[in-house]
Scaffold this motif. Structure first.
Motif, mmCIF file in Angstrom:
data_model
loop_
_atom_site.group_PDB
_atom_site.id
_atom_site.type_symbol
_atom_site.label_atom_id
_atom_site.label_comp_id
_atom_site.label_asym_id
_atom_site.label_seq_id
_atom_site.Cartn_x
_atom_site.Cartn_y
_atom_site.Cartn_z
ATOM 1 N N LYS A 49 0.843 -1.206 0.000
ATOM 2 C CA LYS A 49 0.000 0.000 0.000
ATOM 3 C C LYS A 49 0.880 1.258 0.000
ATOM 4 O O LYS A 49 0.624 2.212 -0.749
ATOM 5 C CB LYS A 49 -0.915 -0.027 1.223
ATOM 6 N N HIS A 50 1.913 1.240 0.810
ATOM 7 C CA HIS A 50 2.839 2.375 0.866
ATOM 8 C C HIS A 50 3.555 2.564 -0.476
ATOM 9 O O HIS A 50 3.668 3.687 -0.976
ATOM 10 C CB HIS A 50 3.857 2.146 1.981
ATOM 11 N N ALA A 51 4.023 1.470 -1.069
ATOM 12 C CA ALA A 51 4.740 1.564 -2.348
ATOM 13 C C ALA A 51 3.842 2.143 -3.441
ATOM 14 O O ALA A 51 4.291 2.950 -4.263
ATOM 15 C CB ALA A 51 5.279 0.193 -2.752
ATOM 16 N N ALA A 52 2.574 1.763 -3.440
ATOM 17 C CA ALA A 52 1.635 2.319 -4.415
ATOM 18 C C ALA A 52 1.476 3.825 -4.206
ATOM 19 O O ALA A 52 1.482 4.606 -5.172
ATOM 20 C CB ALA A 52 0.273 1.632 -4.287
ATOM 21 N N THR A 53 1.369 4.231 -2.960
ATOM 22 C CA THR A 53 1.211 5.644 -2.627
ATOM 23 C C THR A 53 2.425 6.447 -3.078
ATOM 24 O O THR A 53 2.296 7.535 -3.647
ATOM 25 C CB THR A 53 0.982 5.796 -1.108
ATOM 26 N N VAL A 54 3.616 5.904 -2.834
ATOM 27 C CA VAL A 54 4.859 6.574 -3.221
ATOM 28 C C VAL A 54 4.917 6.758 -4.737
ATOM 29 O O VAL A 54 5.243 7.841 -5.236
ATOM 30 C CB VAL A 54 6.077 5.782 -2.701
ATOM 31 N N GLU A 55 4.590 5.710 -5.484
ATOM 32 C CA GLU A 55 4.646 5.819 -6.952
ATOM 33 C C GLU A 55 3.658 6.857 -7.467
ATOM 34 O O GLU A 55 3.986 7.655 -8.352
ATOM 35 C CB GLU A 55 4.377 4.466 -7.609
ATOM 36 N N LEU A 56 2.445 6.847 -6.934
ATOM 37 C CA LEU A 56 1.443 7.804 -7.398
ATOM 38 C C LEU A 56 1.866 9.239 -7.098
ATOM 39 O O LEU A 56 1.588 10.152 -7.884
ATOM 40 C CB LEU A 56 0.081 7.493 -6.771
ATOM 41 N N GLY A 57 2.542 9.433 -5.972
ATOM 42 C CA GLY A 57 2.992 10.778 -5.625
ATOM 43 C C GLY A 57 4.193 11.239 -6.432
ATOM 44 O O GLY A 57 4.135 12.256 -7.124
ATOM 45 N N TYR A 58 5.276 10.466 -6.366
ATOM 46 C CA TYR A 58 6.522 10.901 -7.009
ATOM 47 C C TYR A 58 6.483 10.799 -8.536
ATOM 48 O O TYR A 58 7.119 11.600 -9.217
ATOM 49 C CB TYR A 58 7.714 10.103 -6.480
ATOM 50 N N LEU A 59 5.770 9.812 -9.064
ATOM 51 C CA LEU A 59 5.768 9.628 -10.520
ATOM 52 C C LEU A 59 4.415 9.977 -11.135
ATOM 53 O O LEU A 59 4.093 9.555 -12.232
ATOM 54 C CB LEU A 59 6.200 8.199 -10.870
ATOM 55 N N GLY A 60 3.657 10.752 -10.408
ATOM 56 C CA GLY A 60 2.372 11.248 -10.892
ATOM 57 C C GLY A 60 2.224 12.709 -10.521
ATOM 58 O O GLY A 60 2.516 13.607 -11.308
ATOM 59 N N ASP A 61 1.801 12.959 -9.286
ATOM 60 C CA ASP A 61 1.529 14.320 -8.820
ATOM 61 C C ASP A 61 2.719 15.261 -9.000
ATOM 62 O O ASP A 61 2.546 16.425 -9.379
ATOM 63 C CB ASP A 61 1.123 14.303 -7.343
ATOM 64 N N THR A 62 3.920 14.757 -8.740
ATOM 65 C CA THR A 62 5.118 15.587 -8.835
ATOM 66 C C THR A 62 5.296 16.177 -10.229
ATOM 67 O O THR A 62 5.835 17.279 -10.385
ATOM 68 C CB THR A 62 6.361 14.761 -8.422
ATOM 69 N N PHE A 63 4.817 15.475 -11.242
ATOM 70 C CA PHE A 63 4.991 15.932 -12.622
ATOM 71 C C PHE A 63 3.683 16.411 -13.246
ATOM 72 O O PHE A 63 3.533 16.416 -14.466
ATOM 73 C CB PHE A 63 5.672 14.834 -13.452
ATOM 74 N N GLY A 64 2.751 16.840 -12.382
ATOM 75 C CA GLY A 64 1.488 17.373 -12.871
ATOM 76 C C GLY A 64 0.642 16.340 -13.573
ATOM 77 O O GLY A 64 -0.128 16.665 -14.476
ATOM 78 N N ARG A 65 0.796 15.076 -13.168
ATOM 79 C CA ARG A 65 0.074 13.974 -13.785
ATOM 80 C C ARG A 65 -0.683 13.178 -12.709
ATOM 81 O O ARG A 65 -0.372 12.015 -12.456
ATOM 82 C CB ARG A 65 1.053 13.055 -14.526
ATOM 83 N N PRO A 66 -1.652 13.802 -12.048
ATOM 84 C CA PRO A 66 -2.401 13.067 -11.018
ATOM 85 C C PRO A 66 -3.139 11.877 -11.632
ATOM 86 O O PRO A 66 -3.616 11.943 -12.761
ATOM 87 C CB PRO A 66 -3.368 14.104 -10.458
ATOM 88 N N ALA A 67 -3.205 10.794 -10.876
ATOM 89 C CA ALA A 67 -3.818 9.564 -11.374
ATOM 90 C C ALA A 67 -5.330 9.555 -11.191
ATOM 91 O O ALA A 67 -6.012 8.690 -11.743
ATOM 92 C CB ALA A 67 -3.205 8.352 -10.675
ATOM 93 N N GLY A 68 -5.846 10.488 -10.419
ATOM 94 C CA GLY A 68 -7.288 10.508 -10.172
ATOM 95 C C GLY A 68 -7.741 9.390 -9.251
ATOM 96 O O GLY A 68 -8.893 8.978 -9.293
ATOM 97 N N VAL A 69 -6.833 8.902 -8.411
ATOM 98 C CA VAL A 69 -7.138 7.829 -7.472
ATOM 99 C C VAL A 69 -7.228 8.431 -6.077
ATOM 100 O O VAL A 69 -6.304 9.137 -5.646
ATOM 101 C CB VAL A 69 -6.026 6.742 -7.499
#
Length: 198
Positions: A49-69
């Motif tokens: 669960k933590h690893a999923a959260t980290v990926e969504l944050g650093y490789l999504g939100d950080t680059f203006g690409r929110p996953a909508g999750v």
């Protein structure tokens, strides 16, 4: 001779860490995959669960690409460490499914952007919040590998299963008796060292 694609190398090591982390859940009961095995509550499903959260944050939100999750466990009013354990209502399928969605989203970010693309980590202090995609991928890979190591130890504590990845345990050959003897030798060395320091 052409040099290998750096993105391919980065993706390979990130994916191997992801796969290792999920492999540690295989064959476990709902209880055992949630079971806290350290004084700080570290557990296998929580690591995923933590690893999923980290990926969504650093490789999504950080680059203006929110996953909508929706990730209620990281909301401002969430309890501390809520991303490090799964509630009884969060099934293995829910958490693993979230992780796989996070992979797909992260991989799409890696594919879409150049490694020198700058992003902004929203939860970091402003003075150091700007990082490159390359930095973010390395950071996520290091974090995932670290937690895969935690998972190795937790799984061994649960049922004795050990190894680096499916099909490649990276363990010395030996049966149960050999490993018991090896552990005894390590214990004897530790006791001897302790007595020398006393």
């Amino acid at each position: 001779m052409t040099s290998p694609d750096p993105k391919s190398d980065l993706r390979y090591y990130l994916q191997s860490a992801r796969d290792a982390l999920l492999w540690k859940l295989e064959g476990l009961s709902a209880y055992d995959m949630r079971r806290p095995l350290t004084p700080t509550g570290t557990n296998l499903l929580g690591l995923v669960k933590h690893a999923a959260t980290v990926e969504l944050g650093y490789l999504g939100d950080t680059f203006g690409r929110p996953a909508g999750v929706a990730l209620p466990w990281i909301a401002e009013d969430a309890e501390p460490n809520a991303d490090m354990w799964a509630t009884a209502d969060e099934s293995r399928e829910d958490v693993v499914g979230l992780y796989r969605r996070a992979w797909a989203h992260a991989d799409a970010t890696i594919d879409a952007l150049a490694l020198d693309t700058a992003g902004r980590v929203p939860w970091w202090p402003e003075a150091r919040a700007v990082i490159t995609l390359h930095h973010a991928v390395v950071r996520v890979t290091a974090d995932t590998q670290r937690h895969a190591g935690h998972a190795d130890i937790l799984r061994e504590l649960l049922d004795g299963s050990a190894g680096m990845e499916k099909g490649n345990t990276s363990m010395a050959p030996g049966d149960t008796a050999w490993w018991a003897s090896h552990r005894d030798r390590v214990e004897q060395a530790a006791r001897a060292a302790g007595q020398q320091q006393a």
